[in-house]
Scaffold this motif. Structure first.
Motif, PDB file in Angstrom:
ATOM      1  N   GLU A   1       0.597   3.633   2.089  1.00 32.42           N
ATOM      2  CA  GLU A   1       0.950   3.927   3.478  1.00 32.42           C
ATOM      3  C   GLU A   1       2.232   3.209   3.879  1.00 32.42           C
ATOM      4  O   GLU A   1       3.109   3.777   4.506  1.00 32.42           O
ATOM      5  CB  GLU A   1      -0.196   3.526   4.412  1.00 32.42           C
ATOM      6  CG  GLU A   1      -1.404   4.453   4.364  1.00 32.42           C
ATOM      7  CD  GLU A   1      -2.168   4.421   3.045  1.00 32.42           C
ATOM      8  OE1 GLU A   1      -2.179   3.352   2.371  1.00 32.42           O
ATOM      9  OE2 GLU A   1      -2.735   5.463   2.665  1.00 32.42           O
ATOM     10  N   ARG A   2       2.355   1.944   3.476  1.00 33.37           N
ATOM     11  CA  ARG A   2       3.559   1.187   3.826  1.00 33.37           C
ATOM     12  C   ARG A   2       4.771   1.742   3.098  1.00 33.37           C
ATOM     13  O   ARG A   2       5.857   1.819   3.651  1.00 33.37           O
ATOM     14  CB  ARG A   2       3.385  -0.286   3.477  1.00 33.37           C
ATOM     15  CG  ARG A   2       2.411  -0.917   4.429  1.00 33.37           C
ATOM     16  CD  ARG A   2       2.517  -2.411   4.383  1.00 33.37           C
ATOM     17  NE  ARG A   2       1.332  -2.955   5.043  1.00 33.37           N
ATOM     18  CZ  ARG A   2       0.916  -4.190   4.940  1.00 33.37           C
ATOM     19  NH1 ARG A   2       1.596  -5.047   4.203  1.00 33.37           N
ATOM     20  NH2 ARG A   2      -0.157  -4.596   5.564  1.00 33.37           N
TER      21      ARG A   2
ATOM     22  N   SER B   1       0.838  -1.194   0.000  1.00 35.77           N
ATOM     23  CA  SER B   1       0.000   0.000   0.000  1.00 35.77           C
ATOM     24  C   SER B   1       0.870   1.239   0.000  1.00 35.77           C
ATOM     25  O   SER B   1       2.065   1.182   0.326  1.00 35.77           O
ATOM     26  CB  SER B   1      -0.895   0.031   1.247  1.00 35.77           C
ATOM     27  OG  SER B   1      -0.091   0.231   2.393  1.00 35.77           O
TER      28      SER B   1
END
Ligand code: ZN
Ligand code: ZN
Length: 217
Positions: free
Chosen positions: A178-179, A176
Protein backbone atom coordinates in the motif's frame (compact mmCIF):
# COMPACT_ATOMS: atom_id res chain seq x y z
CA UNK A 1 -1.70 -33.78 0.20
CA UNK A 2 -4.46 -31.26 0.69
CA UNK A 3 -6.58 -30.47 -2.31
CA UNK A 4 -9.24 -27.97 -3.11
CA UNK A 5 -12.61 -28.88 -1.62
CA UNK A 6 -11.19 -30.90 1.25
CA UNK A 7 -12.97 -30.48 4.55
CA UNK A 8 -11.28 -30.15 7.92
CA UNK A 9 -13.98 -30.09 10.54
CA UNK A 10 -15.81 -26.80 9.75
CA UNK A 11 -13.34 -25.61 7.12
CA UNK A 12 -13.44 -26.33 3.39
CA UNK A 13 -10.38 -25.47 1.31
CA UNK A 14 -10.90 -23.12 -1.61
CA UNK A 15 -7.53 -22.00 -2.89
CA UNK A 16 -3.89 -22.54 -1.94
CA UNK A 17 -1.53 -19.62 -1.64
CA UNK A 18 1.87 -18.75 -0.21
CA UNK A 19 2.78 -15.92 2.14
CA UNK A 20 6.32 -15.31 3.35
CA UNK A 21 7.39 -18.77 2.26
CA UNK A 22 4.55 -20.55 4.04
CA UNK A 23 1.67 -22.47 2.49
CA UNK A 24 -1.82 -21.25 3.30
CA UNK A 25 -5.31 -22.21 2.24
CA UNK A 26 -8.07 -19.77 1.68
CA UNK A 27 -10.91 -21.61 3.47
CA UNK A 28 -14.61 -21.22 3.83
CA UNK A 29 -15.96 -21.96 7.28
CA UNK A 30 -19.35 -23.54 7.88
CA UNK A 31 -20.44 -20.26 9.50
CA UNK A 32 -19.91 -18.52 6.17
CA UNK A 33 -16.67 -16.69 6.96
CA UNK A 34 -13.71 -16.99 4.66
CA UNK A 35 -10.29 -17.06 6.20
CA UNK A 36 -6.68 -17.72 5.35
CA UNK A 37 -5.44 -20.73 7.33
CA UNK A 38 -1.94 -22.15 7.51
CA UNK A 39 -1.64 -25.49 5.73
CA UNK A 40 0.25 -27.10 8.60
CA UNK A 41 -2.54 -26.01 10.94
CA UNK A 42 -5.06 -27.88 8.81
CA UNK A 43 -2.81 -30.92 8.45
CA UNK A 44 -2.12 -31.22 12.16
CA UNK A 45 -5.78 -30.77 13.03
CA UNK A 46 -4.96 -27.77 15.19
CA UNK A 47 -7.35 -25.51 13.28
CA UNK A 48 -10.97 -26.65 13.08
CA UNK A 49 -12.85 -23.46 12.25
CA UNK A 50 -12.47 -19.79 11.47
CA UNK A 51 -12.58 -19.21 15.19
CA UNK A 52 -16.35 -19.57 15.56
CA UNK A 53 -16.05 -22.96 17.23
CA UNK A 54 -13.93 -21.51 20.00
CA UNK A 55 -16.27 -18.55 20.38
CA UNK A 56 -19.28 -20.87 20.63
CA UNK A 57 -17.59 -23.06 23.22
CA UNK A 58 -16.47 -20.17 25.36
CA UNK A 59 -19.40 -17.82 25.03
CA UNK A 60 -22.12 -17.96 27.61
CA UNK A 61 -25.35 -18.44 25.76
CA UNK A 62 -27.29 -15.37 26.68
CA UNK A 63 -31.00 -14.95 26.52
CA UNK A 64 -30.89 -11.48 27.98
CA UNK A 65 -32.53 -8.98 25.67
CA UNK A 66 -30.31 -6.59 23.74
CA UNK A 67 -30.96 -3.00 24.86
CA UNK A 68 -32.07 -0.32 22.43
CA UNK A 69 -29.11 1.70 21.29
CA UNK A 70 -26.61 -1.18 21.57
CA UNK A 71 -24.10 -1.06 18.74
CA UNK A 72 -22.76 -3.91 16.63
CA UNK A 73 -20.34 -2.45 14.11
CA UNK A 74 -22.39 -0.15 11.90
CA UNK A 75 -25.69 -1.36 13.35
CA UNK A 76 -27.58 0.25 16.22
CA UNK A 77 -30.49 -1.60 17.81
CA UNK A 78 -33.77 0.26 17.33
CA UNK A 79 -36.25 -2.16 18.88
CA UNK A 80 -37.17 -5.78 19.41
CA UNK A 81 -39.04 -7.14 16.44
CA UNK A 82 -42.71 -7.62 17.24
CA UNK A 83 -43.13 -10.99 15.57
CA UNK A 84 -42.77 -14.11 17.74
CA UNK A 85 -39.48 -15.96 17.75
CA UNK A 86 -39.35 -18.91 15.38
CA UNK A 87 -38.38 -22.21 17.01
CA UNK A 88 -34.63 -22.71 16.92
CA UNK A 89 -34.02 -19.05 16.22
CA UNK A 90 -33.13 -16.17 18.47
CA UNK A 91 -35.10 -13.05 19.14
CA UNK A 92 -35.15 -10.72 16.16
CA UNK A 93 -34.27 -7.06 16.38
CA UNK A 94 -34.63 -4.10 14.11
CA UNK A 95 -31.37 -2.28 13.69
CA UNK A 96 -30.45 0.90 11.88
CA UNK A 97 -27.28 0.90 9.84
CA UNK A 98 -25.11 4.04 9.66
CA UNK A 99 -26.08 4.28 5.98
CA UNK A 100 -29.72 4.70 7.05
CA UNK A 101 -31.14 1.30 6.13
CA UNK A 102 -33.17 -0.67 8.63
CA UNK A 103 -32.55 -4.39 8.85
CA UNK A 104 -33.89 -7.29 10.90
CA UNK A 105 -31.29 -9.42 12.61
CA UNK A 106 -31.36 -12.34 14.99
CA UNK A 107 -29.81 -11.77 18.39
CA UNK A 108 -27.33 -14.63 18.21
CA UNK A 109 -26.09 -13.47 14.82
CA UNK A 110 -25.39 -10.07 16.33
CA UNK A 111 -23.77 -11.56 19.42
CA UNK A 112 -21.57 -13.81 17.30
CA UNK A 113 -20.41 -10.75 15.36
CA UNK A 114 -21.64 -12.25 12.11
CA UNK A 115 -23.51 -9.16 11.01
CA UNK A 116 -22.05 -5.72 11.49
CA UNK A 117 -23.85 -3.73 8.78
CA UNK A 118 -26.84 -3.90 6.46
CA UNK A 119 -24.45 -5.26 3.85
CA UNK A 120 -22.89 -1.91 2.99
CA UNK A 121 -19.66 -2.79 4.79
CA UNK A 122 -18.90 -5.54 2.29
CA UNK A 123 -19.98 -3.37 -0.63
CA UNK A 124 -17.77 -0.50 0.53
CA UNK A 125 -14.78 -2.79 0.92
CA UNK A 126 -15.30 -4.17 -2.55
CA UNK A 127 -15.72 -0.68 -4.03
CA UNK A 128 -12.52 0.45 -2.36
CA UNK A 129 -10.65 -2.43 -3.91
CA UNK A 130 -12.14 -1.78 -7.33
CA UNK A 131 -11.24 1.88 -7.09
CA UNK A 132 -7.61 0.96 -6.69
CA UNK A 133 -7.92 -1.58 -9.46
CA UNK A 134 -6.54 -4.20 -7.13
CA UNK A 135 -9.49 -6.44 -6.45
CA UNK A 136 -9.31 -10.14 -7.04
CA UNK A 137 -6.45 -9.64 -9.45
CA UNK A 138 -4.25 -7.95 -6.86
CA UNK A 139 -1.41 -10.39 -7.15
CA UNK A 140 -1.27 -10.21 -10.90
CA UNK A 141 -1.44 -6.44 -11.26
CA UNK A 142 1.66 -4.83 -12.83
CA UNK A 143 2.07 -2.68 -9.73
CA UNK A 144 2.15 -5.69 -7.45
CA UNK A 145 4.53 -7.57 -9.73
CA UNK A 146 6.89 -4.58 -9.75
CA UNK A 147 6.69 -4.33 -5.95
CA UNK A 148 7.31 -8.03 -5.51
CA UNK A 149 10.06 -8.12 -8.14
CA UNK A 150 11.94 -5.21 -6.56
CA UNK A 151 11.63 -6.71 -3.10
CA UNK A 152 12.92 -10.05 -4.34
CA UNK A 153 15.82 -8.36 -6.15
CA UNK A 154 16.91 -6.86 -2.81
CA UNK A 155 16.21 -9.75 -0.49
CA UNK A 156 16.21 -13.05 -2.34
CA UNK A 157 19.67 -14.33 -3.33
CA UNK A 158 17.98 -16.63 -5.86
CA UNK A 159 16.37 -13.75 -7.72
CA UNK A 160 17.77 -12.99 -11.16
CA UNK A 161 18.39 -9.34 -10.34
CA UNK A 162 19.87 -9.95 -6.90
CA UNK A 163 23.56 -9.76 -8.02
CA UNK A 164 22.95 -6.22 -9.33
CA UNK A 165 20.73 -5.19 -6.42
CA UNK A 166 20.65 -6.88 -3.03
CA UNK A 167 24.23 -8.13 -3.41
CA UNK A 168 25.34 -4.51 -3.90
CA UNK A 169 23.67 -3.44 -0.69
CA UNK A 170 20.59 -1.86 -2.26
CA UNK A 171 17.70 -2.11 0.15
CA UNK A 172 13.96 -2.33 -0.17
CA UNK A 173 12.51 0.12 2.32
CA UNK A 174 8.78 0.10 1.61
CA UNK A 175 6.96 -1.46 4.55
CA UNK A 176 3.93 -2.54 2.55
CA UNK A 177 2.47 -2.74 -0.92
CA UNK A 178 0.00 0.00 0.00
CA UNK A 179 2.80 2.42 0.87
CA UNK A 180 4.67 1.50 -2.26
CA UNK A 181 1.57 2.06 -4.39
CA UNK A 182 0.88 5.38 -2.69
CA UNK A 183 4.38 6.52 -3.71
CA UNK A 184 4.62 5.29 -7.30
CA UNK A 185 0.94 5.21 -8.29
CA UNK A 186 -0.47 3.06 -11.06
CA UNK A 187 1.79 2.15 -13.94
CA UNK A 188 0.96 4.72 -16.66
CA UNK A 189 1.41 2.27 -19.56
CA UNK A 190 2.87 -1.15 -20.28
CA UNK A 191 6.04 0.48 -21.61
CA UNK A 192 6.74 2.07 -18.23
CA UNK A 193 9.09 0.26 -15.88
CA UNK A 194 9.80 0.78 -12.22
CA UNK A 195 13.11 2.62 -12.01
CA UNK A 196 15.33 3.95 -9.26
CA UNK A 197 16.17 7.58 -10.04
CA UNK A 198 19.53 7.23 -8.31
CA UNK A 199 20.74 3.81 -9.53
CA UNK A 200 22.89 3.44 -6.40
CA UNK A 201 20.01 4.44 -4.13
CA UNK A 202 17.57 2.22 -2.35
CA UNK A 203 13.97 1.40 -3.18
CA UNK A 204 12.48 4.10 -1.01
CA UNK A 205 10.17 7.09 -1.04
CA UNK A 206 11.45 9.64 -3.52
CA UNK A 207 13.73 7.29 -5.43
CA UNK A 208 11.31 5.17 -7.43
CA UNK A 209 9.25 6.11 -10.44
CA UNK A 210 7.59 4.62 -13.51
CA UNK A 211 9.80 5.53 -16.48
CA UNK A 212 9.80 4.33 -20.10
CA UNK A 213 12.91 2.84 -21.63
CA UNK A 214 13.47 6.13 -23.42
CA UNK A 215 13.38 7.94 -20.11
CA UNK A 216 9.91 9.45 -20.43
CA UNK A 217 7.99 9.77 -17.19
ZN1 ZN B 1 -16.67 -20.13 11.39
ZN1 ZN C 1 -25.55 0.00 5.70
Amino acid sequence: MIRRGHTFSRLTTLRRTRRDGRAYWFCECRCGRKKLIREDGLQSGAVLSCGCLHRERTSVVSSRPIPTGARFGRLTIVRRAASPTRPGHGQEYQARCVCGRIVRVESQILRAGRKRSCGCLKRDRWKRQLRHGHGRRLHRSPEYLAFHGAKAACLNPDAQRYPRTGALGIEFLFASFERFLAQVGMRPSPSHRLTRLDPDGDYEVGNVQWITRKGRR
